[in-house]
Scaffold this active site. Structure first.
Site, PDB file in Angstrom:
ATOM      1  CG  ASP A   1      -4.755   2.525  11.602  1.00 55.08           C
ATOM      2  OD1 ASP A   1      -5.503   3.307  11.752  1.00 55.08           O
ATOM      3  OD2 ASP A   1      -4.822   1.832  10.567  1.00 55.08           O
TER       4      ASP A   1
ATOM      5  NE  ARG B   1      -2.876   1.322   3.416  1.00 57.66           N
ATOM      6  CZ  ARG B   1      -3.844   1.733   4.302  1.00 57.66           C
ATOM      7  NH1 ARG B   1      -4.922   1.737   4.018  1.00 57.66           N
ATOM      8  NH2 ARG B   1      -3.551   1.305   5.704  1.00 57.66           N
TER       9      ARG B   1
END
Length: 540
Positions: free
Chosen positions: A442, A161
């Site tokens: 996160d 990613r």
């Protein structure tokens, strides 16, 4: 080495020279000059769209692409080697230990993350590229504190990613402008590893984050075509899974798949970023106020509609519909609490597989067994493309349904403040994902807590005690929780806690919340990397 491209900081010289080779820099230069003007135009289009939403324009399916949604005959590319069965995908940052542990976890794939799970110090971005290069070539084994870390004979399939279109890489400029973080991450990985991956029977596979429009998917597709031509690789070798993690993208799932159809491997329910986007994009809508984060579950109206539409869309076009991340992580030393947490994970994964998902995400290797057992029991083949979900009828009103049971509680406000402070401070210190109160936090979960606090203050919400949630209320709470945050995450530095507290206090007073905290805080990382001031945005 290459005219037109400049590097404004330095990590370990040998490491940097291995990745920022002359050939790689020329590729980055070509990517920037070919695509950055389009990227900038698309980012400006995001701002224009937000202004329309703020003025009351409705969220809806694009009328100009109705023919794409109505046409039943087009399908996406068949699964690439290693992506036929994706029942459990583990995610995490790109540090060497994590890469080995994730690849050895027993999960089918590993999505290694340069974005939400990483703090993009230049050292982390460059060393992450080294780690992935070495993992692909099976040369990543190392020793730390007397413990050997070795790659297993059959590791998970690697998916990368890169950062989203909105993020710059200020440590590298092309023609006196910062390069896109997306193009930097993608470009370096692709240039160094694409041919090697194909030789080993796989291919360059990616997860694409934060898109808000099908034209942003078209840009990625153009990048893929250019990149494959640049190195002489057959077109359609790349595969990409798109995270549907913004509210506008939920209305354009068919179009996003269509734009990437020859490179597509499906869509993913990026649930936490999706909640963040739901609040942020509807910032001018008083009716979109949500209760405590813990109450915004996958069963509430707008989240359930989004999941059902995603599964239906993917299976109609014969690609994978991947589920989301459970935030729970194993709890050591408290068997009862751990059983409760793992029970939530089991329920979440059972909901996903019975809804028709073809796979799910986990954040910790120990959760692989739970997720695998559930998918093995209910998904007997490599996927569930045959579950067409023709019963699903999702209207725009379903995707905007804000009937969420729950309350805004004093504990919820306090938890949000603690999460923003802890995560932002850790991020400034180079850590992009942290365990906090037995949850893995996160950037996405920190963003939810940030915009919720803004929303509650902006609209004068009250907590369950009846107290109005004002800026002063949040200020006092911010000051009071700092000792608890410091105790929960001992590695945090006082200077970073101070910056995070100042940032939060400023955010809740803005007319509108900032687009991304990672963009806001990036200048601090650039300054720490000794990037000259003219290449930094003004520090907050």
């Amino acid at each position: 080495m290459v005219t037109g491209i400049e590097i404004h900081t330095r990590v370990a010289q040998k490491t940097q020279e291995e990745i920022l080779t002359e050939g790689a820099l020329r590729f980055l230069l070509a990517l920037h000059r070919t695509f950055d003007a389009t990227r900038q135009g698309l980012l400006a289009a995001r701002e224009a769209a937000q202004a329309r939403f703020d003025s009351g324009a409705p969220f809806d399916f694009p009328p100009e692409t109705a023919h794409i949604r109505a046409e039943p005959s087009w399908h996406c590319a068949p699964p690439a080697p290693g992506l036929e069965d994706r029942r459990v995908e583990i995610t995490g940052p790109t540090d060497r230990k994590m890469v080995i542990n994730a690849l050895n976890s027993g999960a089918k794939t590993f999505m290694t993350d340069f974005e939400d799970a990483s703090s993009p110090t230049f050292k982390a971005m460059i060393e992450g590229q080294v780690n992935l290069r070495d993992a692909i070539r099976r040369k990543i084994d190392f020793e730390s504190n007397g413990k050997q870390y070795k790659l297993s004979p059959n590791p998970a399939v690697l998916i990368v990613r890169p950062r989203g279109w909105h993020l710059d890489e200020p440590r590298v400029t092309v023609d006196k402008a910062p390069i896109s973080g997306s193009l930097f991450d993608f470009g370096l990985f692709f240039y160094h590893n694409a041919d090697e991956l194909v030789k080993r029977g796989f291919g360059p596979y990616f997860y694409l984050p934060k898109m808000e429009h099908y034209l942003e998917a078209r840009l990625w597709n153009d990048v893929f075509l250019f990149a494959q031509s640049y190195i002489g690789m057959p077109h359609n070798t790349i595969r990409a899974t798109v995270l549907i993690e913004t509210l506008p993208a939920a209305f354009q799932m068919e179009e996003i798949l269509f734009e990437l159809r020859n490179h597509s491997s499906g869509l993913n329910c990026g649930r936490w970023d999706y909640i963040f986007s739901f609040i942020k994009k509807r910032r001018a809508d008083r009716t979109a106020i949500l209760p405590d984060r813990k109450d915004v579950t996958m069963e509430v109206g707008f989240m359930d509609a989004y999941v059902r539409l995603l599964i239906q869309t993917c299976h109609r076009r014969k690609v994978a519909a991947i589920g989301g991340m459970s935030a729970q992580i194993p709890i050591k030393g408290d068997e009862k609490a751990n059983e409760i947490a793992m029970g939530k994970v089991r329920a979440d994964k059972l909901r996903e597989v019975t809804n028709g998902h073809d796979g799910t995400w986990i954040a910790h290797p120990l959760i692989n067994k739970i997720a695998s057992e559930i998918f093995d029991q209910y998904m007997l083949g490599p996927n569930q493309y045959h579950i067409r979900r023709e019963d699903v009828r999702v209207a725009a009103t379903d995707l905007l349904n804000t009937k969420v049971p729950g309350k805004i509680t004093a504990d919820g406000v306090r938890s949000n403040v603690s999460t923003v402070l802890a995560y932002a401070s850790a991020w400034l210190g180079g850590n992009g994902c942290i365990p906090l109160n037995h949850l893995m936090e996160d950037a996405a979960t920190a963003e939810i807590t940030r915009v919720q606090l803004w929303q509650w203050v902006h609209y004068g919400a009250r907590d369950d005690t009846g107290e109005a949630i004002t800026a002063d209320y949040v200020d006092k709470l911010t000051d009071s929780v700092v000792p608890d945050v410091r105790k929960a995450v001992p590695a945090l530095k006082d200077e970073h806690l101070h910056i995070a507290a100042k940032y939060l206090k400023e955010q809740i007073r803005r007319q509108w919340p900032s687009e991304f905290l990672t963009s806001d805080l990036m200048p601090y990382l650039a300054a720490a990397d000794e990037v000259p001031a003219k290449w930094q945005r003004s520090l907050l």
